[in-house]
Each structure stands twice: as structure tokens, then as C-alpha cells.
Write a protein that holds these residues in place. Structure first.
Motif, PDB file in Angstrom:
ATOM      1  N   LYS A 140       0.835  -1.200   0.000  1.00 23.57           N
ATOM      2  CA  LYS A 140       0.000   0.000   0.000  1.00 23.57           C
ATOM      3  C   LYS A 140       0.869   1.250   0.000  1.00 23.57           C
ATOM      4  O   LYS A 140       0.575   2.230  -0.716  1.00 23.57           O
ATOM      5  CB  LYS A 140      -0.919  -0.001   1.223  1.00 23.57           C
ATOM      6  CG  LYS A 140      -1.891   1.167   1.273  1.00 23.57           C
ATOM      7  CD  LYS A 140      -2.832   1.048   2.470  1.00 23.57           C
ATOM      8  CE  LYS A 140      -3.811   2.213   2.528  1.00 23.57           C
ATOM      9  NZ  LYS A 140      -4.732   2.098   3.686  1.00 23.57           N
ATOM     10  N   GLU A 141       1.949   1.236   0.772  1.00 25.34           N
ATOM     11  CA  GLU A 141       2.836   2.388   0.835  1.00 25.34           C
ATOM     12  C   GLU A 141       3.608   2.556  -0.475  1.00 25.34           C
ATOM     13  O   GLU A 141       3.806   3.674  -0.960  1.00 25.34           O
ATOM     14  CB  GLU A 141       3.805   2.241   2.016  1.00 25.34           C
ATOM     15  CG  GLU A 141       4.844   3.354   2.144  1.00 25.34           C
ATOM     16  CD  GLU A 141       4.239   4.725   2.382  1.00 25.34           C
ATOM     17  OE1 GLU A 141       4.973   5.717   2.209  1.00 25.34           O
ATOM     18  OE2 GLU A 141       3.044   4.815   2.732  1.00 25.34           O
ATOM     19  N   ARG A 142       4.030   1.464  -1.058  1.00 19.34           N
ATOM     20  CA  ARG A 142       4.714   1.538  -2.355  1.00 19.34           C
ATOM     21  C   ARG A 142       3.799   2.192  -3.385  1.00 19.34           C
ATOM     22  O   ARG A 142       4.214   3.111  -4.108  1.00 19.34           O
ATOM     23  CB  ARG A 142       5.103   0.131  -2.842  1.00 19.34           C
ATOM     24  CG  ARG A 142       6.176  -0.560  -2.048  1.00 19.34           C
ATOM     25  CD  ARG A 142       6.445  -1.940  -2.651  1.00 19.34           C
ATOM     26  NE  ARG A 142       7.436  -2.688  -1.901  1.00 19.34           N
ATOM     27  CZ  ARG A 142       7.847  -3.912  -2.215  1.00 19.34           C
ATOM     28  NH1 ARG A 142       7.326  -4.532  -3.270  1.00 19.34           N
ATOM     29  NH2 ARG A 142       8.757  -4.519  -1.483  1.00 19.34           N
ATOM     30  N   ASN A 143       2.567   1.709  -3.459  1.00 15.07           N
ATOM     31  CA  ASN A 143       1.623   2.226  -4.451  1.00 15.07           C
ATOM     32  C   ASN A 143       1.304   3.696  -4.206  1.00 15.07           C
ATOM     33  O   ASN A 143       1.126   4.468  -5.160  1.00 15.07           O
ATOM     34  CB  ASN A 143       0.344   1.401  -4.438  1.00 15.07           C
ATOM     35  CG  ASN A 143       0.568  -0.018  -4.949  1.00 15.07           C
ATOM     36  OD1 ASN A 143       1.532  -0.274  -5.677  1.00 15.07           O
ATOM     37  ND2 ASN A 143      -0.314  -0.931  -4.565  1.00 15.07           N
ATOM     38  N   ARG A 144       1.219   4.087  -2.939  1.00 12.52           N
ATOM     39  CA  ARG A 144       0.944   5.492  -2.626  1.00 12.52           C
ATOM     40  C   ARG A 144       2.065   6.380  -3.139  1.00 12.52           C
ATOM     41  O   ARG A 144       1.806   7.429  -3.766  1.00 12.52           O
ATOM     42  CB  ARG A 144       0.796   5.675  -1.103  1.00 12.52           C
ATOM     43  CG  ARG A 144       0.441   7.115  -0.693  1.00 12.52           C
ATOM     44  CD  ARG A 144       0.503   7.312   0.810  1.00 12.52           C
ATOM     45  NE  ARG A 144       1.868   7.230   1.307  1.00 12.52           N
ATOM     46  CZ  ARG A 144       2.764   8.229   1.225  1.00 12.52           C
ATOM     47  NH1 ARG A 144       2.434   9.378   0.638  1.00 12.52           N
ATOM     48  NH2 ARG A 144       3.976   8.083   1.711  1.00 12.52           N
ATOM     49  N   ARG A 145       3.298   5.986  -2.895  1.00 14.65           N
ATOM     50  CA  ARG A 145       4.437   6.806  -3.337  1.00 14.65           C
ATOM     51  C   ARG A 145       4.514   6.884  -4.860  1.00 14.65           C
ATOM     52  O   ARG A 145       4.805   7.942  -5.423  1.00 14.65           O
ATOM     53  CB  ARG A 145       5.739   6.242  -2.762  1.00 14.65           C
ATOM     54  CG  ARG A 145       5.826   6.321  -1.244  1.00 14.65           C
ATOM     55  CD  ARG A 145       7.223   5.964  -0.767  1.00 14.65           C
ATOM     56  NE  ARG A 145       7.309   5.886   0.693  1.00 14.65           N
ATOM     57  CZ  ARG A 145       8.444   5.748   1.363  1.00 14.65           C
ATOM     58  NH1 ARG A 145       9.597   5.667   0.697  1.00 14.65           N
ATOM     59  NH2 ARG A 145       8.444   5.671   2.681  1.00 14.65           N
TER      60      ARG A 145
END
Length: 291
Positions: A140-145
């Protein structure tokens, strides 16, 4: 009978020098001796540093030397779509991950680690290995960035890749310029850490493009400088991950400058065009590089 295929693959990001002349002429001589073919590949994925002017100068230098190659010339910048397909496969198989740390963040991370008394590992070129922090980021954090357009590069998860394959990786290395016998070299891709295989805006890197090109062009013999010996381990890993054939390798001696270091375009060592303008002939160049 399979036609033996050699290739000379310079980058048009500066003037060719004596080291390039030696490698190009050696490849041509070996291809002729084997009754094979010589290909020319333009490795121009760095679209900022590689320019049409440098490429034109490079081709002029090679023709002046007497190099003859089979057409067409393959330019990597014309094949980004092909590289992207393979990159997307590596992403799906979770063998690569987006790495967001800047050079400054990497330096700070390593400095903090070293203040606590831990030496940080370096690759064979002396560059610190990439820290493991991004590999642990939740999806989720990867996709957000990524959605927020944060700069990143795709790095190969070498640990996961090695686990996927199991067993030792080896390559066949010729013993000398006669290419009459080989010995096995055990590859150590882990020495390089999690190498970059693509960037956000360029869907490949040197390592990924070179193994794809060698396979697509049916290259049987990779003859190149000794400075790329250790990097062959990373390329062997990618070949096995992608199910690509493995050529045999010969990493030849380097042409050194008066100070004992290898010649470099980035340091503006004397180029072939300069030597030609000073009156040197192709035979003079052959003598200068020991051919």
C-alpha cells in the motif's frame, strides 16, 4: 551448424578511445577466424548523455578502423517497449521492488549505521550496497508513493531471485584470446546487492538490456573488457530468471593509460578522432593496442 555470433556494443556518450579500438578489432578478428558474424549494438538507453553527434562520431571511427558489421545496427533506445514487457514480468513475479531512497538518504542511512560500529558492505566497484529499507515497505505504501510521482528505480531482489533458482550459477569463461578452451566461473550476483534493473522513466538498465539483446541477437560469444567480469554474475542471474540462453564469455585485458588506470570517456582520455587528426593510421592504432 550454428553460426557463431560476436558483438561490439559501445555507448555513444563520448569519443571512442584505444580501449574501444582494441575490443572492436579483437571481436572482428575472432569472428573472422571462427567464420562467424560481428554485430554492432548501440547501447544508448541513457538518453541524456548519449547523443546523435557522439553516435555519428563513433560510427565514423569504427569505419576508419576498418570494422565491418552485419546490418542492421540495434539501438537500445528503439526497443524500450520490448524491455518493458520483461520488466512487467519481473514485477508480477515479485522479483523487483521500487526503491525510493535518494543518494543523500542512502549516505545518511549508511553513516548512521557506521556510527554504531558496523561497516557497510560495498560492491566490486566500491559503491555501497543499497539499504534494505524499501524492500520491507508494505504494498500500500509503495503504491501510494508511486501514485504521488515519487522518484524511484526498480531494483532486483537478489535474495529472492537466488532463492527462486537454487544452486550455484556458473558461466563459461574462455582462458585466452584463442578461445580454444574454457573454465567455469561461479557467479556471485549477491556481491552487487539489489542492482537497478529499470528506472521510472526508462524501462530497463544496462544489465537487463544486455541480456535481452544478447538473447534476441543470438550472440554466442561475449568478448568485452575485464572491468565487466564481476558484473557477469548479475547478468547470469537475469538470464536464468528469464529463461534466456547463456553465451560464452571472454573478458579481455584492458588498455591502460600512462598512469596505469583504464582509459575512460568520462575522463576525456585521448579519442580515436584526435589520434586520426594527429596523423595516426589504422595500422598505428593496431600497433598501439598490441594487435
Amino acid at each position: 551448424m550454428t553460426l557463431l555470433t560476436f558483438r561490439f556494443a559501445p555507448s555513444p556518450n563520448g569519443e571512442l578511445h584505444l580501449g574501444h579500438a582494441y575490443s572492436a578489432l579483437l571481436n572482428q578478428g575472432l569472428a573472422m577466424h571462427a567464420g562467424g558474424r560481428l554485430l554492432l549494438r548501440v547501447e544508448d538507453i541513457d538518453t541524456t548523455r548519449c547523443t546523435p553527434a557522439f553516435e555519428a562520431g563513433m560510427l565514423a571511427d569504427l569505419k576508419w578502423l576498418g570494422l565491418a558489421w552485419q546490418e542492421p545496427v540495434r539501438r537500445q533506445s528503439e526497443h524500450f517497449a520490448e524491455y518493458r514487457v520483461v520488466l512487467e514480468r519481473l514485477i508480477r513475479e515479485e522479483l523487483v521492488y521500487p526503491a525510493f531512497m535518494s543518494r543523500g538518504e542512502i549516505r545518511a542511512f549508511i553513516a548512521d549505521t557506521q556510527t554504531r560500529g558496523r561497516d557497510w558492505p560495498r560492491d566490486p566497484d566500491g559503491v555501497p550496497l543499497y539499504p534494505p529499507a524499501d524492500k520491507a515497505l508494505p504494498m500500500k505504501e509503495r503504491n501510494r508513493r508511486i501514485a504521488e510521482n515519487a522518484p524511484f528505480a526498480w531494483r532486483l531482489d537478489v535474495g529472492a531471485a537466488m532463492k527462486r533458482l537454487g544452486g550455484d550459477l556458473v558461466w563459461a569463461e574462455f582462458n585466452d584470446e584463442t578461445l580454444s578452451a574454457t573454465h567455469s566461473v561461479v557467479a556471485s550476483p549477491q556481491d552487487w546487492g539489489d542492482v537497478i534493473v529499470a528506472r521510472r522513466d526508462i524501462p530497463t538498465s544496462y544489465h537487463l538490456a544486455v541480456v535481452m539483446d544478447d538473447a534476441l541477437q543470438c550472440v554466442s560469444h561475449v568478448v568485452r573488457g575485464r572491468d565487466l567480469f564481476s558484473a557477469t554474475g548479475v547478468q547470469r542471474l537475469l538470464q536464468d530468471l528469464l529463461g534466456l540462453p547463456q553465451p560464452a564469455y571472454f573478458h579481455h585485458r584492458l588498455i591502460l593509460g600512462p598512469d596505469g588506470r583504464k582509459l575512460s570517456k568520462s575522463l576525456r582520455d585521448t579519442g580515436l578522432a584526435t589520434l586520426r587528426d594527429a596523423g595516426a593510421s589504422p595500422d598505428d592504432i593496431r600497433h598501439m593496442v598490441g594487435l
